[in-house]
Design a protein around this motif. Structure first.
Motif, PDB file in Angstrom:
ATOM      1  N   THR A 165     -65.577 -57.527  -8.817  1.00 36.01           N
ATOM      2  CA  THR A 165     -64.347 -58.206  -9.221  1.00 36.01           C
ATOM      3  C   THR A 165     -63.459 -57.273 -10.030  1.00 36.01           C
ATOM      4  N   VAL A 166     -64.067 -56.472 -10.895  1.00 33.82           N
ATOM      5  CA  VAL A 166     -63.309 -55.507 -11.698  1.00 33.82           C
ATOM      6  C   VAL A 166     -62.566 -54.524 -10.789  1.00 33.82           C
ATOM      7  N   LYS A 167     -63.223 -54.087  -9.731  1.00 32.64           N
ATOM      8  CA  LYS A 167     -62.586 -53.156  -8.794  1.00 32.64           C
ATOM      9  C   LYS A 167     -61.370 -53.799  -8.128  1.00 32.64           C
ATOM     10  N   ARG A 168     -61.483 -55.071  -7.781  1.00 34.57           N
ATOM     11  CA  ARG A 168     -60.369 -55.759  -7.112  1.00 34.57           C
ATOM     12  C   ARG A 168     -59.180 -55.945  -8.047  1.00 34.57           C
ATOM     13  N   GLU A 169     -59.435 -56.060  -9.328  1.00 26.82           N
ATOM     14  CA  GLU A 169     -58.372 -56.344 -10.299  1.00 26.82           C
ATOM     15  C   GLU A 169     -57.924 -55.091 -11.047  1.00 26.82           C
ATOM     16  N   TRP A 170     -58.206 -53.910 -10.523  1.00 29.12           N
ATOM     17  CA  TRP A 170     -58.031 -52.688 -11.309  1.00 29.12           C
ATOM     18  C   TRP A 170     -56.572 -52.447 -11.735  1.00 29.12           C
ATOM     19  N   LYS A 171     -55.611 -52.805 -10.891  1.00 27.77           N
ATOM     20  CA  LYS A 171     -54.211 -52.571 -11.259  1.00 27.77           C
ATOM     21  C   LYS A 171     -53.806 -53.404 -12.467  1.00 27.77           C
ATOM     22  N   ALA A 172     -54.144 -54.681 -12.434  1.00 18.99           N
ATOM     23  CA  ALA A 172     -53.822 -55.549 -13.565  1.00 18.99           C
ATOM     24  C   ALA A 172     -54.603 -55.144 -14.804  1.00 18.99           C
ATOM     25  N   LEU A 173     -55.855 -54.754 -14.607  1.00 22.78           N
ATOM     26  CA  LEU A 173     -56.682 -54.357 -15.743  1.00 22.78           C
ATOM     27  C   LEU A 173     -56.167 -53.082 -16.400  1.00 22.78           C
ATOM     28  N   ALA A 174     -55.576 -52.208 -15.619  1.00 23.22           N
ATOM     29  CA  ALA A 174     -55.006 -50.981 -16.188  1.00 23.22           C
ATOM     30  C   ALA A 174     -53.870 -51.325 -17.152  1.00 23.22           C
ATOM     31  N   ILE A 175     -53.021 -52.275 -16.748  1.00 20.96           N
ATOM     32  CA  ILE A 175     -51.910 -52.692 -17.613  1.00 20.96           C
ATOM     33  C   ILE A 175     -52.425 -53.423 -18.849  1.00 20.96           C
ATOM     34  N   LEU A 176     -53.338 -54.365 -18.627  1.00 20.53           N
ATOM     35  CA  LEU A 176     -53.869 -55.142 -19.747  1.00 20.53           C
ATOM     36  C   LEU A 176     -54.704 -54.281 -20.690  1.00 20.53           C
ATOM     37  N   SER A 177     -55.295 -53.205 -20.171  1.00 21.35           N
ATOM     38  CA  SER A 177     -56.064 -52.295 -21.021  1.00 21.35           C
ATOM     39  C   SER A 177     -55.157 -51.597 -22.024  1.00 21.35           C
TER      40      SER A 177
END
Length: 248
Positions: free
Chosen positions: A66-78
């Motif tokens: 799931t983390v791999k699928r959401e990587w773009k959003a997670l990069a921003i939220l990180s």
């Protein structure tokens, strides 16, 4: 430090690892055990971030797809989480122990209430929206400030905020939460270490217990009703809040 104190700290780490693996809320125990052992509140709060950190990593690994699928959003939220956690951690270090101690009972009450409301805050199946929407970014920034300042209750708070901002099923939100918890905790640990706020002796004693507890949590989860553990965590939170109100 006496041998009895060290054993009690190890036991607190062990039980916190079990509770975190099953229901969450182990920070109440690690923070409470260290303060009752005589560690100043700011140092106890900072050291708890070290003790809980391995559990964030293993939880995130469980959701790696799931983390791999959401990587773009997670990069921003990180990035948002780094800024927020940095601000929260620096604010904590700017306080004196007496000032923070006066805030602790209120923080514990808020975190306990949030934990008690956790099952109702967990989302049902709903429509998914991008986690990195303007609303998601704003809410995550606030949550990460809290997480950098005081970690207890951060997970439930983030699940609730993510549910409001992005929706989707519980496991998707939990995966996002687990990953961002690593970021928030890592920044806080760096700041606390640079500020000399971490008691490495207490942390080293509790870390093996927390790691073992995380492993045993899977075994316990099959045999102990989660409701019992939730009540135990709530009782500990209320006890500690009352203790600090009395001590203030």
């Amino acid at each position: 430090m006496t041998i009895i104190t060290a054993l009690l700290l190890f036991l607190a780490g062990l039980v916190s690892g079990i509770i975190n693996a099953i229901a969450g809320g182990g920070t109440f125990l690690t923070f409470g055990a260290m303060t009752l052992a005589g560690l100043p509140p700011i140092s106890a709060n900072a050291t708890s971030s070290i003790v809980q950190f391995p559990g964030y990593i293993t939880s995130a690994l469980a959701y790696k797809e799931t983390v791999k699928r959401e990587w773009k959003a997670l990069a921003i939220l990180s990035v948002v989480s780094i800024v927020g956690s940095l601000g929260g951690a620096l604010f904590l270090l700017s306080l004196s122990n007496p000032s923070f101690k006066s805030m602790v009972p209120w923080l514990l009450l808020a975190a306990t209430a949030l934990f008690a409301a956790g099952p109702k805050l967990r989302p049902a199946q709903s429509v998914e929206h991008p986690p990195s929407s303007p609303l998601g970014i704003a809410i995550q920034f606030i949550t990460s400030i809290y997480g950098g300042f005081f970690g207890a209750g951060m997970g439930i708070m983030m699940l609730a905020s993510l549910s409001l901002a992005t929706g989707g099923d519980y496991h998707r939100l939990n995966a996002i939460k687990n990953f961002l918890s690593i970021i928030i905790a890592l920044v806080a640990i760096f700041v606390f270490t640079a500020g000399g706020a971490i008691s490495w002796l207490h942390g080293i004693i509790m870390l093996p217990g927390a790691g073992l507890g995380g492993y045993l949590g899977v075994y316990v989860a099959k045999r102990v009703p989660q409701t019992w553990l939730r009540y135990a965590v709530i009782a500990v939170g209320l006890f500690l809040a009352g203790y600090y109100f009395f001590k203030a």
